[in-house]
Design a protein around this motif. Sequence first.
Motif, PDB file in Angstrom:
ATOM      1  N   TYR A 147       7.938  -2.112   5.780  1.00 24.57           N
ATOM      2  CA  TYR A 147       9.021  -2.224   7.019  1.00 24.57           C
ATOM      3  C   TYR A 147       7.735  -1.142   7.633  1.00 24.57           C
ATOM      4  N   ASN A 148       7.739  -1.563   8.935  1.00 24.28           N
ATOM      5  CA  ASN A 148       7.071  -0.651  10.237  1.00 24.28           C
ATOM      6  C   ASN A 148       7.440   0.007  11.175  1.00 24.28           C
ATOM      7  N   PHE A 167       3.579   2.569   8.820  1.00 27.85           N
ATOM      8  CA  PHE A 167       3.918   1.810   8.021  1.00 27.85           C
ATOM      9  C   PHE A 167       5.313   2.350   6.144  1.00 27.85           C
ATOM     10  N   ASP A 187      -5.140  -3.799   3.951  1.00 29.12           N
ATOM     11  CA  ASP A 187      -4.939  -4.707   4.932  1.00 29.12           C
ATOM     12  C   ASP A 187      -5.759  -4.874   4.942  1.00 29.12           C
TER      13      ASP A 187
END
Length: 423
Positions: A147-148, A167, A187
């Motif tokens: 999650y961020n 993150f 990413d």
Amino acid sequence: MEKRIRMKRITEGALTRVYLILLVLFATSCIEEIDTTSFTYEKLLVVDANISDQAKAHEVRLFYTSPIDGDVDDTFNAATGATVWVEDNLGIRTYFTEQSSGNYLSSAAFAGEAGKSYTLFITTREGKRYQSSVEKLVAAPEITGIYNRFAVEPVGQEAISTPGIQFFIDVEDDSQSTQFYRYEWTDAHQVIVPFPKKYETTIIYPGGMSEPIYILDPFNINVSECYRESRFDEVVLASSASNSNRELREIPIFFSEASNFDVTTKYSIEVTQRAISVQAYGYYRKIEMFNESNGSLFDKQHGAIVGNILSMDSPDEKVLGYFEVSGASSKRVFLEPFQLDEKVMDYVVRTCEEYDVLEFEGDLNSFYKATGVPEILWGDELVKRAFYEVYDYDPLNDTKFLAHRLCIDCRTRGSLGKPEWWQ
């Protein structure tokens, strides 16, 4: 509460030329001009190797340290012609073949097995023998979630801060694992431009003319969709050894500046969690301490950070690097920009939304000079128009269609070709 440690790049050749040179140098005095003859240099073997339970061709990198005034190119310093293999506790060997200078790959893809132990063996071209300690592979728990959250990160020693996205990951239960972890990430930003260019502008300056001539030609390459990939540039360590519930919470994996999402259509991040031994964890901690204290050549040196590789012929010989055996688990998520913490969007300039499409008839020199624009607006307009390029053209009306250059050619922010894993 779990411990979380972040340090600069120590991966994929973690122990490389940036700091290995410093490990074997000792300063004698502080003088105005550095005399490299005043340093003592030892040519040490550096080993960078990892075996995991991921099915793939594993790699072992071998090279030598360099003197302060020497060539730091890995090809020049590569330990070539070595015989390299990994042996498990049942005596089964996997040999590695040199694919390029100093880079050895397993002859076939394989996966280590949890519960088994592995040892690395190296015989150099000169016949010198090296062996790692016996390392047991422990399975890594699954990553529960990625999650961020909006964050502001300081930059260097300056009073500057950078807004962006941090993150995190959670692991709910690591009771069957080692309690010591190292993390990697990769990413990718998907960039789909709203106005892919159909015309290309060529600028020429005829002799004796001060004004350029803009020539428009059809453009036939599909530059509507690109991908910008990157990978970890620091190591993140975590431990749940002091956590009674055996959970890992809010492990900060990666910070990305808000500006990175200016033309992002979709984003993906994959985090790999490696279950490492307490000895490997301690090794990386030592590297962290060295990096924090080593401000210059003349600071107090802590000496070479020796890993788990030993010389079988000269027990006193220092060998740098580490043979890491780790169980690994990975998790990937795909995110639309609106799924980022909404606070970060206050700092993301959505370029293709901020810059309108412009239509212009006539000579492009007049466009870029902002001819006819009121004087009070001329300066700002001149700067703005410098970002615009022609993406389409109607020759019947001599109408040029212009948009911000980031919004007409995806190659300005990525590369053509979709990754195989992209959904």
